[in-house]
Motif scaffolding. Structure first.
Motif, PDB file in Angstrom:
ATOM      1  N   THR A  87       0.944  -1.346   0.272  1.00  0.00           N
ATOM      2  CA  THR A  87       0.073  -0.035   0.033  1.00  0.00           C
ATOM      3  C   THR A  87       0.803   1.291   0.131  1.00  0.00           C
ATOM      4  OG1 THR A  87      -0.477   0.206   2.450  1.00  0.00           O
ATOM      5  CG2 THR A  87      -1.304  -1.226   1.298  1.00  0.00           C
ATOM      6  N   GLU A  88       0.424   2.733  -0.236  1.00  0.00           N
ATOM      7  CA  GLU A  88       0.860   3.900   0.549  1.00  0.00           C
ATOM      8  C   GLU A  88       1.904   3.730   0.888  1.00  0.00           C
ATOM      9  OE1 GLU A  88      -1.930   6.613   1.141  1.00  0.00           O
ATOM     10  OE2 GLU A  88      -1.163   7.441  -0.600  1.00  0.00           O
ATOM     11  N   ASP A  89       1.704   2.846   2.311  1.00  0.00           N
ATOM     12  CA  ASP A  89       2.091   3.318   3.939  1.00  0.00           C
ATOM     13  C   ASP A  89       2.666   1.343   4.163  1.00  0.00           C
ATOM     14  OD1 ASP A  89      -0.086   2.585   4.161  1.00  0.00           O
ATOM     15  OD2 ASP A  89      -0.241   4.699   5.582  1.00  0.00           O
ATOM     16  N   LYS A 129       5.504   7.494   1.981  1.00  0.00           N
ATOM     17  CA  LYS A 129       4.808   7.217   1.343  1.00  0.00           C
ATOM     18  C   LYS A 129       5.612   6.779   0.484  1.00  0.00           C
ATOM     19  CE  LYS A 129       1.087   8.747   3.993  1.00  0.00           C
ATOM     20  NZ  LYS A 129       0.639   7.759   4.163  1.00  0.00           N
ATOM     21  N   ARG A 131       4.897   4.617  -3.933  1.00  0.00           N
ATOM     22  CA  ARG A 131       3.839   3.667  -5.099  1.00  0.00           C
ATOM     23  C   ARG A 131       3.836   2.677  -5.184  1.00  0.00           C
ATOM     24  NH1 ARG A 131       5.582   5.856 -10.209  1.00  0.00           N
ATOM     25  NH2 ARG A 131       7.477   5.324  -9.606  1.00  0.00           N
ATOM     26  N   PRO A 132       3.053   2.144  -4.513  1.00  0.00           N
ATOM     27  CA  PRO A 132       3.111   0.552  -4.394  1.00  0.00           C
ATOM     28  C   PRO A 132       2.964  -0.167  -6.309  1.00  0.00           C
ATOM     29  CG  PRO A 132       0.536   1.632  -4.050  1.00  0.00           C
ATOM     30  CD  PRO A 132       1.896   2.874  -4.411  1.00  0.00           C
ATOM     31  N   LYS A 150       9.586   5.388  -3.912  1.00  0.00           N
ATOM     32  CA  LYS A 150       8.659   6.586  -3.008  1.00  0.00           C
ATOM     33  C   LYS A 150       7.657   7.300  -3.956  1.00  0.00           C
ATOM     34  CE  LYS A 150      12.766   7.761   0.183  1.00  0.00           C
ATOM     35  NZ  LYS A 150      13.922   8.559   0.635  1.00  0.00           N
ATOM     36  N   SER A 151       6.718   8.361  -3.322  1.00  0.00           N
ATOM     37  CA  SER A 151       5.634   8.990  -3.599  1.00  0.00           C
ATOM     38  C   SER A 151       6.719  10.393  -3.578  1.00  0.00           C
ATOM     39  CB  SER A 151       4.062   9.031  -3.437  1.00  0.00           C
ATOM     40  OG  SER A 151       3.654   9.225  -3.265  1.00  0.00           O
ATOM     41  N   ARG A 155       1.343  13.896   2.206  1.00  0.00           N
ATOM     42  CA  ARG A 155      -0.321  13.645   2.488  1.00  0.00           C
ATOM     43  C   ARG A 155      -0.139  15.340   3.321  1.00  0.00           C
ATOM     44  NH1 ARG A 155      -4.155  10.632   0.469  1.00  0.00           N
ATOM     45  NH2 ARG A 155      -3.346   9.160  -0.117  1.00  0.00           N
TER      46      ARG A 155
END
Length: 162
Positions: A87-89, A129, A131-132, A150-151, A155
């Motif tokens: 997931t994103e985290d 965060k 990028r899954p 990494k994203s 957030r």
């Protein structure tokens, strides 16, 4: 009431204390693990099929700047037996022995049996965060590598009052 003495003033470095506590905890962990291995070895001689369920594997996370790389020890598992959810985290890894392998192990006549886990399970909360959808993984010599970019999006943003 006693007065606390600063660690540095006592002539002992904080780093040395932490290192010694870590060394003692690692020794205690080894002793507990050895006791459990001894117990399971004795019980395995009774020819009773036993498992302890899921084991939590060791892992490391590397930050390469552009991506996070999770390294996880999964000895004895094939890539078909490993499921990964990103997931994103967080990252979730589950490795389960196939039913065929479980049947094969039950049919063996073990003299000593210490590897009594059914599989591995670990959920890791990531420090940033990711990028899954761009994650990729490979399993080499019992070590799982999960590369997750990494994203760039954050957030949390700061806004000004109008």
């Amino acid at each position: 009431m006693s007065e606390e003495v600063p660690v540095e003033a006592a002539g002992v470095e904080l780093e040395d204390i932490v290192r010694e506590v870590y060394r003692q905890m690692a020794q205690l962990q080894k002793e507990v693990e050895q006791r459990f291995r001894d117990i399971w070895s004795r019980l395995s001689r009774l020819s009773i099929p036993m498992t302890i369920g899921y084991f939590e594997p060791a892992f490391d996370i590397e930050d390469t700047g552009e991506e996070l790389v999770v390294y996880m020890d999964l000895p004895g598992f094939s890539r078909d037996e490993v499921k990964i959810r990103v997931t994103e985290d967080s990252v979730e890894v589950k490795a389960e022995k196939s039913e065929e392998r479980r049947e094969e192990e039950r049919s063996r006549n073990y003299i000593v049996r210490q590897r009594v886990y059914e599989g591995f399970y670990k959920r890791i909360h990531l420090p940033c965060k990711v990028r899954p959808e761009a994650a990729r993984a490979r399993l080499v010599n019992g070590v799982l590598e999960i590369h997750i970019p990494k994203s760039g999006a954050k957030r949390e943003v700061e806004i000004s009052v109008e």
